[in-house]
Design an enzyme around this catalytic site. Structure first.
Site, PDB file in Angstrom:
ATOM      1  N   GLU B  29       0.741  -1.149  -0.007  1.00 43.46           N
ATOM      2  CA  GLU B  29      -0.094   0.116   0.103  1.00 43.46           C
ATOM      3  C   GLU B  29       0.863   1.132   0.143  1.00 43.46           C
ATOM      4  OE1 GLU B  29      -2.562  -2.651   2.988  1.00 43.46           O
ATOM      5  OE2 GLU B  29      -2.168  -0.538   3.715  1.00 43.46           O
ATOM      6  N   LEU B  58      -5.860  -2.067  -0.529  1.00 45.72           N
ATOM      7  CA  LEU B  58      -5.595  -1.822   0.959  1.00 45.72           C
ATOM      8  C   LEU B  58      -6.168  -3.205   1.411  1.00 45.72           C
ATOM      9  CD1 LEU B  58      -6.106   1.292   3.133  1.00 45.72           C
ATOM     10  CD2 LEU B  58      -6.241  -1.085   4.102  1.00 45.72           C
ATOM     11  N   ALA B  59      -5.265  -4.201   1.458  1.00 48.73           N
ATOM     12  CA  ALA B  59      -5.929  -5.599   2.117  1.00 48.73           C
ATOM     13  C   ALA B  59      -4.729  -6.502   2.478  1.00 48.73           C
ATOM     14  CB  ALA B  59      -6.812  -6.246   1.359  1.00 48.73           C
ATOM     15  N   GLU B  60      -4.281  -6.747   3.513  1.00 50.56           N
ATOM     16  CA  GLU B  60      -2.797  -7.192   3.743  1.00 50.56           C
ATOM     17  C   GLU B  60      -2.765  -8.801   3.272  1.00 50.56           C
ATOM     18  OE1 GLU B  60      -4.205  -5.104   5.787  1.00 50.56           O
ATOM     19  OE2 GLU B  60      -2.687  -3.696   5.867  1.00 50.56           O
ATOM     20  N   GLN B  82       2.383  -2.074   5.932  1.00 50.25           N
ATOM     21  CA  GLN B  82       2.823  -0.559   6.398  1.00 50.25           C
ATOM     22  C   GLN B  82       3.422  -0.342   7.652  1.00 50.25           C
ATOM     23  OE1 GLN B  82      -0.554   2.429   5.517  1.00 50.25           O
ATOM     24  NE2 GLN B  82       0.827   2.643   3.732  1.00 50.25           N
ATOM     25  N   ASP B  84       3.871  -2.806  11.833  1.00 52.29           N
ATOM     26  CA  ASP B  84       3.718  -3.923  12.574  1.00 52.29           C
ATOM     27  C   ASP B  84       2.296  -4.578  12.879  1.00 52.29           C
ATOM     28  OD1 ASP B  84       3.126  -1.972  14.529  1.00 52.29           O
ATOM     29  OD2 ASP B  84       5.254  -1.769  14.790  1.00 52.29           O
ATOM     30  N   PHE B  86      -0.343  -4.173  11.513  1.00 49.37           N
ATOM     31  CA  PHE B  86      -1.240  -4.241  10.471  1.00 49.37           C
ATOM     32  C   PHE B  86      -0.963  -5.632   9.604  1.00 49.37           C
ATOM     33  CE2 PHE B  86      -1.476   0.526   9.448  1.00 49.37           C
ATOM     34  CZ  PHE B  86      -2.115   0.708  10.892  1.00 49.37           C
ATOM     35  N   PRO B  89      -3.806  -9.272   9.603  1.00 43.22           N
ATOM     36  CA  PRO B  89      -4.906  -9.625   8.439  1.00 43.22           C
ATOM     37  C   PRO B  89      -4.217 -10.635   7.453  1.00 43.22           C
ATOM     38  CG  PRO B  89      -5.215  -7.435   9.085  1.00 43.22           C
ATOM     39  CD  PRO B  89      -3.847  -7.736   9.654  1.00 43.22           C
ATOM     40  N   HIS B 129       0.418   0.654  15.807  1.00 39.51           N
ATOM     41  CA  HIS B 129       1.605   1.118  15.017  1.00 39.51           C
ATOM     42  C   HIS B 129       3.005   0.949  15.880  1.00 39.51           C
ATOM     43  CE1 HIS B 129      -1.670   3.060  13.258  1.00 39.51           C
ATOM     44  NE2 HIS B 129      -0.990   3.383  12.065  1.00 39.51           N
TER      45      HIS B 129
END
Lengths: 368, 324
Positions: B29, B58-60, B82, B84, B86, B89, B129
């Site tokens: 992303e 936007l989808a891990e 982007q 840690d 995140f 998913p 984050h």
């Protein structure tokens, strides 16, 4: 207005494509008037059907006798698998879930390889690159993302093949499946998503997975969705062939919802009598995918009894061979647990391997 | 040689990898036009095009899962997650698919994927984050996990990770992105999975990685003023772990302190303590001590100084070790 009246039925719609009725009558809906199948094609479909069903029956029996740990039966879904897989070109690539025994058969994978997985001697011992058929994927829906990525890679390579991704109605609820629709859509990837809607995700019915017919979801992702009678091999074949060709020509993904029915249990571990009524199963038995082709072939004089007999004999031989092969499958070497964990091994894993080898060797007579 | 920040060094390493092999892809992303939220991929899309440096949806899970398919097609995707917090998913695709496809296929389906994760706290960010989830990945067989701590390592390690035929989770200590140091682009780098003694000392061994290397070195400087010489070892690779230099060191110092930002329980310091105890039992003068985050979710930013190990907590552990 009640909630019910606002809810579209997620079941079969009126625009579901059908070319061969459950009674074995050939029909020609708009857009499919000129679709023809040669007698050979029909005979081959029938042969695939009988052999696959026999493989499935034999595997179920082997499981009951303790020779397989588990088996996921495809009973009732033969047309969805054969119709779609026979629409593939050799250079197309398939991402299966764990029930695509019919599709695997059509790609030339020896059924003993499938039994090896369910017996627990390996995780699927075929080379995906040799058959352009990925390994079975147990985690629901994960392979749809692999399919989208692979299709993106094909596009980058300038290859003109397409990807076929199998999944089920249960998987349609997974994030990965929906994410794969997004990726395929925005990158215009040549992938055909093939949903075998067999009505049940283990014990949970379709109505608990979706409020809208599954094929209609495609529109929201920006590509065509089409519903097909999944027990009609002719319709499945034609619809899949068109979608694959469309993808190969650079027109992006499609979603096919093949409306079918899982006649047996989800796997040999569950008991469908706990969650579904006999009447439903009987209703679907009348839509059996094999019977309608048999009727059509016989009624139109395309085969004689000798044809049916010879296929029956071939199926018996195949089953006997498969049984013999299954019983002869060797257990993996104990050291197999360490094999191919990494391309470049890890010192701590090497140490574990050596320790375990020493431990095995410490028994009288060594490892075995 | 010129001094560059660690963020820039990773950028230079990615650039060189993209130049060296046409199959290398950078995806994630905001990695394109924006150059990543930390600008680590700055300018790469401009020079290598949208086909090589791909802004993804936007989808891990999608980022990792499509990278699996691309890897099966012969590509070498470098995925950016982007932050840690995140990665979760995408966790299933990493631990169930990326980690296992080689094994499942008995080597027929290699997974040469790099998953870059800016990690750790200390930048005053909102929740999710600032996490240090490396133990989850180290616990998963089939993955390799590394963490750089300085610009020179960052430059080389990212290239080595991309060249590796194994999947590598690449943890970048985000609060060190702006640390500057010289990078020798002609150097012969240490092998990717080698630990390194970065400050010799005789009184106590300190093992650390990623963001805690700077903290540990600062502690060593402070300890030296009081006559205590710490031997600081940057583990660099967390899976596999190269503990040979640690065993050597502990056999000389008799003491070990392991420093890590993650919550303490079932973290890597516990594993390191066990391995060192198994191998250096008769050399140890004190139990192996851990300096870590706490067994609590990462706190709000204004409390993170209490959560994160700092110079004083490292020195306190050293004092406790020396007191035995």
């Amino acid at each position: 207005m009640t909630v019910d009246s606002m809810t579209a039925s997620p079941r079969q719609g009126t625009d579901c494509v059908q070319l061969l009725t459950p009674e074995g009558e050939r029909v020609r809906p708009p857009g499919y008037e000129n679709v023809e199948f040669s007698a050979d094609e029909l005979r081959n479909f029938y042969r695939d059907f009988v052999l696959i069903r026999r493989i499935d029956t034999e595997a179920t029996a082997l499981q009951r006798q303790g020779e397989l740990g588990i088996w996921a039966s495809l009973l009732g879904q033969e047309a969805a698998q054969v119709g779609s897989a026979r629409a593939l070109r050799p250079d197309d690539y398939v991402f299966p879930t764990y029930r695509e025994h019919g599709a695997a058969w059509c790609r030339g994978i020896d059924p003993i390889r499938l039994l090896g997985l369910y017996r627990g001697v390996d995780h699927g011992d075929w080379d995906p690159a040799e058959y352009n058929f990925g390994l079975y994927t147990i985690v629901i829906g994960a392979q749809c993302l692999h399919a989208a990525g692979y299709a993106m890679g094909m596009m980058r390579d300038g290859a003109d093949g397409a990807v076929l991704a199998y999944f089920g109605d249960g998987a349609s609820a997974q994030g990965d499946v929906n994410e794969s629709f997004i990726w395929a859509g925005v990158f215009n990837a040549p992938v055909v998503f093939f949903c075998q809607n067999n009505q049940w995700a283990i014990s949970v019915p379709l109505q608990r997975q979706t409020r809208t017919p599954l094929y209609k979801r495609a529109e929201g992702f920006g590509f065509p969705g089409i519903q097909v009678d999944g027990n009609d091999v002719l319709a499945v074949h034609e619809v899949t062939k068109r979608a694959l060709q469309n993808a190969r020509e650079g027109n992006g993904p499609a979603l096919i919802e093949a409306v079918t029915y899982r006649m047996g249990a989800h796997t040999t571990n569950d008991d469908p009598t706990r969650y579904r009524i006999a009447g439903e199963v009987e209703e679907w038995r009348l839509k059996d995918p094999i019977e309608r082709v048999r009727v059509y072939l016989a009624r139109n004089g395309l085969v004689d009894q000798a044809f049916f007999d010879s296929i029956e004999e071939e199926a018996n031989d195949l089953a006997a061979t498969l049984r013999k092969q299954c019983l002869a499958l060797p257990d993996p070497d104990p050291m197999r647990v360490f094999s191919e964990v990494y391309a470049e091994s890890s010192p701590l894993l090497d140490e574990e391997r050596e320790q375990f080898a020493r431990y095995l060797a410490s028994f009288e007579g060594g490892a075995q | 040689m010129t001094a560059v920040t660690m963020g820039k060094a990773i950028n230079m390493g990615l650039r060189r990898a993209l130049e060296d092999a046409a199959k290398v892809l950078v995806m994630g992303e905001d990695v394109g036009k924006l150059g990543g939220v930390f600008r680590v991929t700055d300018g790469l899309q401009k020079d290598f095009g949208e086909e090589r440096v791909i802004d993804t949806p936007l989808a891990e899970s999608g980022i990792i899962g499509t990278a699996v398919g691309l890897a099966m097609r012969g590509y070498r995707p470098v995925c950016e997650i982007q932050f840690d917090g995140f990665v979760f998913p995408g966790f299933d695709q990493i631990v169930s698919q990326v980690a296992k496809l080689r094994y499942r296929s008995q080597g027929r389906v290699p997974m040469p994927i790099v998953i870059r994760i800016p990690f750790g706290g200390g930048i005053g960010a909102v929740e999710h984050h600032s996490e240090s989830p490396e133990a989850y990945f180290v616990h998963t067989a089939g993955l390799k996990v590394v963490s750089c701590s300085n610009p020179a390592d960052a430059y080389w390690m990212i290239q080595q990770a991309i060249r590796s035929d194994d999947p590598i989770v690449f943890f970048e200590p985000k609060r060190r992105y702006h640390d500057k140091a010289e990078v020798d682009v002609e150097a012969s780098p240490a092998p990717l999975h080698d630990a390194r003694v970065i400050r010799p000392g005789q009184h106590c061994t300190v093992v650390c990685w990623g963001p805690m290397v700077r903290t540990s070195l600062d502690a060593a400087t402070a300890a030296a003023e009081e006559g205590t010489e710490l031997e600081v070892i940057d583990l660099r690779s967390l899976s596999p772990m190269d503990l040979a230099p640690v065993y050597d060191s502990v056999q000389r110092t008799g003491r070990l302190v392991v420093v890590n930002e993650s919550p303490r329980t079932a973290g890597l310091p516990g594993e390191i303590a066990t391995l060192v105890t198994e191998r250096c039992f008769y050399h140890l003068e004190a139990p192996v001590l851990r300096v870590t985050g706490f067994d609590a979710p990462y706190p709000p930013a204004r409390a993170e100084d209490s959560f994160l190990p700092d110079l004083d907590r490292v020195l306190d552990a050293v004092d406790r070790s020396l007191a035995y």
